[in-house]
Design an enzyme around this catalytic site. Structure first.
Site, PDB file in Angstrom:
ATOM      1  CD  GLU A 140      35.606  11.329   3.063  1.00 55.41           C
ATOM      2  OE1 GLU A 140      36.936  11.275   2.750  1.00 55.41           O
ATOM      3  OE2 GLU A 140      35.632  13.376   3.699  1.00 55.41           O
ATOM      4  CD  GLU A 178      34.630  10.975   7.827  1.00 54.70           C
ATOM      5  OE1 GLU A 178      35.039   9.889   7.045  1.00 54.70           O
ATOM      6  OE2 GLU A 178      34.109  11.866   8.380  1.00 54.70           O
ATOM      7  CD  GLU A 185      31.741  15.080   9.628  1.00 48.82           C
ATOM      8  OE1 GLU A 185      33.273  14.665   8.905  1.00 48.82           O
ATOM      9  OE2 GLU A 185      31.005  15.819   9.613  1.00 48.82           O
ATOM     10  CG  ASP A 216      -1.416   1.736   0.869  1.00 52.45           C
ATOM     11  OD1 ASP A 216      -1.499   1.990   0.815  1.00 52.45           O
ATOM     12  OD2 ASP A 216      -2.292   1.196   2.621  1.00 52.45           O
ATOM     13  NE  ARG A 237      41.564  18.415   4.717  1.00 52.96           N
ATOM     14  CZ  ARG A 237      40.705  17.312   4.451  1.00 52.96           C
ATOM     15  NH1 ARG A 237      39.752  17.487   4.592  1.00 52.96           N
ATOM     16  NH2 ARG A 237      41.988  16.211   4.149  1.00 52.96           N
ATOM     17  CG  HIS A 263      33.159  16.275   3.245  1.00 58.46           C
ATOM     18  ND1 HIS A 263      34.271  16.417   4.052  1.00 58.46           N
ATOM     19  CD2 HIS A 263      32.843  17.195   3.657  1.00 58.46           C
ATOM     20  CE1 HIS A 263      34.427  16.972   5.398  1.00 58.46           C
ATOM     21  NE2 HIS A 263      32.845  17.893   4.727  1.00 58.46           N
ATOM     22  CD  GLU A 296      35.158  13.568  11.380  1.00 53.75           C
ATOM     23  OE1 GLU A 296      35.569  14.819  12.170  1.00 53.75           O
ATOM     24  OE2 GLU A 296      35.829  12.707  10.273  1.00 53.75           O
ATOM     25  NE  ARG A 315      35.443  20.776   2.928  1.00 47.11           N
ATOM     26  CZ  ARG A 315      36.379  19.462   3.362  1.00 47.11           C
ATOM     27  NH1 ARG A 315      36.917  18.465   3.350  1.00 47.11           N
ATOM     28  NH2 ARG A 315      36.040  19.969   4.752  1.00 47.11           N
ATOM     29  CD  GLU A 333      36.334  16.399   0.395  1.00 47.72           C
ATOM     30  OE1 GLU A 333      35.715  16.625   1.550  1.00 47.72           O
ATOM     31  OE2 GLU A 333      37.733  16.488   0.114  1.00 47.72           O
TER      32      GLU A 333
END
Length: 471
Positions: free
Chosen positions: A132, A223, A134, A53, A342, A272, A215, A362, A360
């Site tokens: 990645e 992580e 966390e 359903d 970063r 990320h 982390e 982020r 990457e």
């Protein structure tokens, strides 16, 4: 080699499976299931599906057209490591029984359409993703929301705020300070055994794990790094990872959350997402340009940056997401790209081999529906490639400490879910190409998220008492 239905039936027999669990994912990204005793699990299930359903799933069918089919994907079959009896879990696509086609609001079917669209364009044949995510592991959490007010309380022996608590077993005093949780050994990191158990359970289910660690946030932030894989498979793995983290934590008497910002004043949890596009066994992101990138990769980044604010509605899908994406802190809010920097929303990690070249992204967080988030980022990147959208010059400076006149020139991600939904409403043509995301799905998605937004707007927050009670 991927399993066939015959392989699955043999596995059922070899493992003496008692039940088969059909898994599927709703619009919000929550995994749902229905369980079938093994005597009713035959090869016909792969051909005819399993009826359910759809009207009971938020954002899906109305009661007048509720019949739907779960079509199991043999390649996704794996044994459940958490059940008392032998149970086989299998990921499913959702189909319309009337026309035998994939349901256009089914996230996994959308992800399959995204993979098919990539091939249709001729630009590539495989999109690899490596998220990645966390998450936090707490000893307990309680909250209350009613007419008398709101409250939340997090219990964590690892947390700096627990130094003054006289525990029955004693207070050992070994704790990381705020933002000091990155990489200390035991006894400060108390969660190594739990993460080990999570990794072993993931490996049992076919998810390849490369690393795990504590982390930055002090109160149990962790992580687990898993290997990259093609889009749909990697989204399947994301669902397996969440299921494994939640259930392993529970088996240790703890609780885990992927909320982006559960703790005030410490780092939030991001996701990320590493990604690259390949064709004929060749990585199309590898080249001789900036940081070893090809023009293809630069244009892909250009598409991500151009559509980032619309993507936010899917990659950062909750009101809590924007308590992480706040200017002036260590959040990847700046829509720029850089090698190794970063503080940029798009980073190009250092790698020793051109085959590992990737971007990457982020700004996403782990509350995102992986099927939708990966598909949306792929569609944005491909739009950049098709229209040769250049991302401009890279920024290798620390974006958090740019002079004000320079900082004004760098665009940011959305500051709220409301803004993100408005951006998605205005900028979604790139998602509907090739019929990957339908207009109907996007309208239903925005409506579902607006329900969350309305509830949040109407609920008085405790901090408002702090700020306004005596005004």
């Amino acid at each position: 080699m991927a399993m066939t239905p015959d392989d699955v039936l043999k596995l059922v027999k070899d493992k003496e499976v008692k039940f088969v669990d059909f898994r599927f994912t709703d619009t919000r990204g929550k995994e749902q299931h229905v369980t079938v005793p093994v005597k009713y699990f035959t090869k016909e299930k792969f051909e005819q599906g399993h009826a359910f359903d759809g009207s009971s799933i938020a954002g899906w069918k109305g009661i007048q057209a509720s019949d739907m089919l779960l079509m199991p994907d043999a390649s996704s079959a794996r044994m459940d490591p958490f059940t008392d009896e032998p149970v086989l879990n299998i990921s499913c696509d959702v189909y319309e029984p009337m026309d035998g086609k994939p349901y256009d609001r089914d996230p996994r079917s959308i992800a399959k359409k995204a993979e098919a669209y990539l091939k249709q364009t001729g630009l590539g044949d495989t999109a690899y993703f490596g998220p990645e995510p966390e998450f936090f592991i707490f000893d307990g959490v309680t909250w209350n929301v009613d007419m008398t007010g709101c409250s939340v309380k997090i219990k964590s022996e690892e947390a700096p705020w627990s130094s003054g608590i006289d525990y029955e077993s004693g207070n050992m005093g070994h704790r990381a300070p705020v933002k000091g949780g990155y990489f200390p050994v035991a006894p400060i990191d108390t969660l190594g055994d739990i993460r080990n158990a999570m990794v072993l359970a993931l490996e049992q289910q076919g998810v390849d794990v490369e690393v795990h660690h504590h982390e930055v946030a002090a109160a149990g932030q962790c992580e687990i790094g898993t290997r990259f894989a093609p889009l749909v498979q990697r989204a399947d793995w994301m669902q397996i990872l969440k299921y494994t983290v939640w259930n392993t934590a529970a088996s240790y008497g703890k609780t885990a959350t992927f909320m982006p910002k559960p703790v005030v004043g410490d780092n939030g949890s991001g996701m990320h997402v590493h990604q690259s596009v390949w064709k004929g066994g060749k990585n199309l992101f590898a080249g001789n340009g900036y940081a070893g990138l090809s023009d293809f990769a630069l244009h892909y980044i250009g598409g991500i940056i151009k559509h980032a604010k619309a993507l936010n509605a899917i990659t950062n899908p909750g009101t809590n997401s924007y308590k992480r994406l706040v200017p002036g802190f260590e959040a990847p809010i700046n829509l720029a790209y850089s090698a190794r920097n970063r503080s940029a929303a798009c980073r190009i990690p250092y790698v020793s081999s051109p085959n590992a070249r990737r971007v990457e992204v982020r700004f996403p967080d782990p509350t995102a529906n992986a099927y939708l988030a990966f598909s949306a980022m792929l569609m944005a990147g491909l739009d950049g490639v098709q229209n040769k959208i250049h991302p401009g010059e890279p920024i290798d400076k620390d974006l958090y400490h740019l002079p004000p006149e320079e900082a004004k020139k760098v665009p940011n991600v959305c500051a709220s879910l409301e803004q993100a939904l408005d951006c998605l409403q205005d900028d979604h043509a790139f998602l509907t190409r090739g019929g990957v995301f339908s207009e109907d799905f996007l309208e239903s998605y925005i409506a579902l998220k607006n329900e969350e937004l309305t509830r949040f707007r109407m609920t008085t927050h405790p901090v408002e008492f702090d700020m306004y009670y005596a005004s």
